[in-house]
Design a protein around this motif. Structure first.
Motif, PDB file in Angstrom:
ATOM      1  N   VAL A 170       0.859  -1.186   0.000  1.00  0.00           N
ATOM      2  CA  VAL A 170       0.000   0.000   0.000  1.00  0.00           C
ATOM      3  C   VAL A 170       0.899   1.241   0.000  1.00  0.00           C
ATOM      4  O   VAL A 170       1.747   1.395   0.875  1.00  0.00           O
ATOM      5  CB  VAL A 170      -0.933   0.017   1.232  1.00  0.00           C
ATOM      6  N   PRO A 171       0.715   2.124  -0.976  1.00  0.00           N
ATOM      7  CA  PRO A 171       1.522   3.354  -1.018  1.00  0.00           C
ATOM      8  C   PRO A 171       1.296   4.219   0.226  1.00  0.00           C
ATOM      9  O   PRO A 171       0.237   4.153   0.861  1.00  0.00           O
ATOM     10  CB  PRO A 171       1.006   4.081  -2.267  1.00  0.00           C
ATOM     11  N   LEU A 172       2.278   5.023   0.539  1.00  0.00           N
ATOM     12  CA  LEU A 172       2.236   5.852   1.745  1.00  0.00           C
ATOM     13  C   LEU A 172       0.997   6.745   1.789  1.00  0.00           C
ATOM     14  O   LEU A 172       0.304   6.795   2.815  1.00  0.00           O
ATOM     15  CB  LEU A 172       3.497   6.709   1.844  1.00  0.00           C
ATOM     16  N   GLU A 173       0.697   7.447   0.709  1.00  0.00           N
ATOM     17  CA  GLU A 173      -0.459   8.348   0.694  1.00  0.00           C
ATOM     18  C   GLU A 173      -1.756   7.584   0.959  1.00  0.00           C
ATOM     19  O   GLU A 173      -2.614   8.041   1.706  1.00  0.00           O
ATOM     20  CB  GLU A 173      -0.543   9.098  -0.635  1.00  0.00           C
ATOM     21  N   LYS A 174      -1.885   6.411   0.351  1.00  0.00           N
ATOM     22  CA  LYS A 174      -3.079   5.582   0.558  1.00  0.00           C
ATOM     23  C   LYS A 174      -3.133   5.098   2.006  1.00  0.00           C
ATOM     24  O   LYS A 174      -4.198   5.054   2.628  1.00  0.00           O
ATOM     25  CB  LYS A 174      -3.071   4.400  -0.423  1.00  0.00           C
ATOM     26  N   SER A 175      -1.974   4.736   2.561  1.00  0.00           N
ATOM     27  CA  SER A 175      -1.915   4.294   3.961  1.00  0.00           C
ATOM     28  C   SER A 175      -2.381   5.391   4.899  1.00  0.00           C
ATOM     29  O   SER A 175      -3.125   5.135   5.849  1.00  0.00           O
ATOM     30  CB  SER A 175      -0.487   3.882   4.334  1.00  0.00           C
ATOM     31  N   LEU A 176      -1.946   6.613   4.638  1.00  0.00           N
ATOM     32  CA  LEU A 176      -2.355   7.742   5.481  1.00  0.00           C
ATOM     33  C   LEU A 176      -3.855   7.988   5.378  1.00  0.00           C
ATOM     34  O   LEU A 176      -4.516   8.263   6.388  1.00  0.00           O
ATOM     35  CB  LEU A 176      -1.578   9.000   5.098  1.00  0.00           C
ATOM     36  N   GLU A 177      -4.379   7.895   4.174  1.00  0.00           N
ATOM     37  CA  GLU A 177      -5.818   8.065   3.962  1.00  0.00           C
ATOM     38  C   GLU A 177      -6.606   6.981   4.709  1.00  0.00           C
ATOM     39  O   GLU A 177      -7.595   7.272   5.389  1.00  0.00           O
ATOM     40  CB  GLU A 177      -6.122   8.001   2.470  1.00  0.00           C
ATOM     41  N   LEU A 178      -6.155   5.742   4.581  1.00  0.00           N
ATOM     42  CA  LEU A 178      -6.832   4.635   5.263  1.00  0.00           C
ATOM     43  C   LEU A 178      -6.732   4.782   6.780  1.00  0.00           C
ATOM     44  O   LEU A 178      -7.697   4.521   7.503  1.00  0.00           O
ATOM     45  CB  LEU A 178      -6.229   3.292   4.829  1.00  0.00           C
ATOM     46  N   TYR A 179      -5.569   5.205   7.253  1.00  0.00           N
ATOM     47  CA  TYR A 179      -5.372   5.394   8.684  1.00  0.00           C
ATOM     48  C   TYR A 179      -6.339   6.442   9.224  1.00  0.00           C
ATOM     49  O   TYR A 179      -6.978   6.245  10.262  1.00  0.00           O
ATOM     50  CB  TYR A 179      -3.929   5.806   8.978  1.00  0.00           C
ATOM     51  N   LYS A 180      -6.481   7.547   8.490  1.00  0.00           N
ATOM     52  CA  LYS A 180      -7.410   8.609   8.901  1.00  0.00           C
ATOM     53  C   LYS A 180      -8.842   8.078   8.949  1.00  0.00           C
ATOM     54  O   LYS A 180      -9.575   8.333   9.907  1.00  0.00           O
ATOM     55  CB  LYS A 180      -7.316   9.789   7.925  1.00  0.00           C
ATOM     56  N   GLN A 181      -9.246   7.336   7.919  1.00  0.00           N
ATOM     57  CA  GLN A 181     -10.590   6.748   7.902  1.00  0.00           C
ATOM     58  C   GLN A 181     -10.774   5.793   9.084  1.00  0.00           C
ATOM     59  O   GLN A 181     -11.839   5.777   9.715  1.00  0.00           O
ATOM     60  CB  GLN A 181     -10.819   5.987   6.596  1.00  0.00           C
ATOM     61  N   GLY A 182      -9.740   5.026   9.384  1.00  0.00           N
ATOM     62  CA  GLY A 182      -9.808   4.083  10.499  1.00  0.00           C
ATOM     63  C   GLY A 182      -9.991   4.776  11.833  1.00  0.00           C
ATOM     64  O   GLY A 182     -10.794   4.350  12.668  1.00  0.00           O
ATOM     65  N   ILE A 183      -9.264   5.864  12.029  1.00  0.00           N
ATOM     66  CA  ILE A 183      -9.396   6.637  13.270  1.00  0.00           C
ATOM     67  C   ILE A 183     -10.814   7.185  13.398  1.00  0.00           C
ATOM     68  O   ILE A 183     -11.437   7.110  14.464  1.00  0.00           O
ATOM     69  CB  ILE A 183      -8.359   7.776  13.322  1.00  0.00           C
ATOM     70  N   GLU A 184     -11.345   7.730  12.300  1.00  0.00           N
ATOM     71  CA  GLU A 184     -12.698   8.289  12.328  1.00  0.00           C
ATOM     72  C   GLU A 184     -13.731   7.193  12.632  1.00  0.00           C
ATOM     73  O   GLU A 184     -14.643   7.402  13.450  1.00  0.00           O
ATOM     74  CB  GLU A 184     -13.009   8.971  11.002  1.00  0.00           C
ATOM     75  N   LEU A 185     -13.584   6.042  11.985  1.00  0.00           N
ATOM     76  CA  LEU A 185     -14.516   4.938  12.240  1.00  0.00           C
ATOM     77  C   LEU A 185     -14.405   4.449  13.678  1.00  0.00           C
ATOM     78  O   LEU A 185     -15.416   4.150  14.317  1.00  0.00           O
ATOM     79  CB  LEU A 185     -14.235   3.777  11.273  1.00  0.00           C
ATOM     80  N   SER A 186     -13.189   4.371  14.173  1.00  0.00           N
ATOM     81  CA  SER A 186     -12.977   3.935  15.552  1.00  0.00           C
ATOM     82  C   SER A 186     -13.678   4.868  16.535  1.00  0.00           C
ATOM     83  O   SER A 186     -14.341   4.418  17.482  1.00  0.00           O
ATOM     84  CB  SER A 186     -11.477   3.889  15.839  1.00  0.00           C
ATOM     85  N   ARG A 187     -13.577   6.148  16.298  1.00  0.00           N
ATOM     86  CA  ARG A 187     -14.241   7.136  17.168  1.00  0.00           C
ATOM     87  C   ARG A 187     -15.758   7.022  17.080  1.00  0.00           C
ATOM     88  O   ARG A 187     -16.454   7.125  18.088  1.00  0.00           O
ATOM     89  CB  ARG A 187     -13.779   8.542  16.820  1.00  0.00           C
ATOM     90  N   GLU A 188     -16.261   6.821  15.859  1.00  0.00           N
ATOM     91  CA  GLU A 188     -17.708   6.665  15.691  1.00  0.00           C
ATOM     92  C   GLU A 188     -18.203   5.415  16.425  1.00  0.00           C
ATOM     93  O   GLU A 188     -19.244   5.451  17.094  1.00  0.00           O
ATOM     94  CB  GLU A 188     -18.055   6.559  14.208  1.00  0.00           C
ATOM     95  N   CYS A 189     -17.465   4.325  16.300  1.00  0.00           N
ATOM     96  CA  CYS A 189     -17.860   3.081  16.965  1.00  0.00           C
ATOM     97  C   CYS A 189     -17.817   3.236  18.487  1.00  0.00           C
ATOM     98  O   CYS A 189     -18.702   2.755  19.187  1.00  0.00           O
ATOM     99  CB  CYS A 189     -16.959   1.924  16.518  1.00  0.00           C
ATOM    100  N   GLU A 190     -16.792   3.934  18.963  1.00  0.00           N
ATOM    101  CA  GLU A 190     -16.686   4.175  20.402  1.00  0.00           C
ATOM    102  C   GLU A 190     -17.886   4.988  20.901  1.00  0.00           C
ATOM    103  O   GLU A 190     -18.467   4.689  21.948  1.00  0.00           O
ATOM    104  CB  GLU A 190     -15.384   4.903  20.721  1.00  0.00           C
TER     105      GLU A 190
END
Length: 69
Positions: A28-48
């Motif tokens: 996974v390219p770095l830019e895509k990894s950062l995008e996915l990481y950001k989405q993951g953080i947002e989803l994690s917060r929503e789930c919490e």
């Protein structure tokens, strides 16, 4: 019309799992990894938030049940 579909908790968790699996891959390219990481953080917060809301509802129901007895 632009209708937004509200994802369920389970759908959010499944998407979070997909993101984790994608991030675990080495290709996974770095830019895509950062995008996915950001989405993951947002989803994690929503789930919490959803879990905390559910916990409050359960506590309220338990208090109401205790008061009825």
């Amino acid at each position: 019309m632009n209708e937004q579909k509200t994802e369920t908790f389970e759908e959010k968790m499944n998407r979070l799992d997909e993101i984790v699996q994608a991030l675990e891959k080495d290709d996974v390219p770095l830019e895509k990894s950062l995008e996915l990481y950001k989405q993951g953080i947002e989803l994690s917060r929503e789930c919490e938030r959803i879990l905390k809301d559910a916990e409050l509802k359960v506590e309220t129901l338990n208090k109401d049940t205790d008061n009825e007895e």
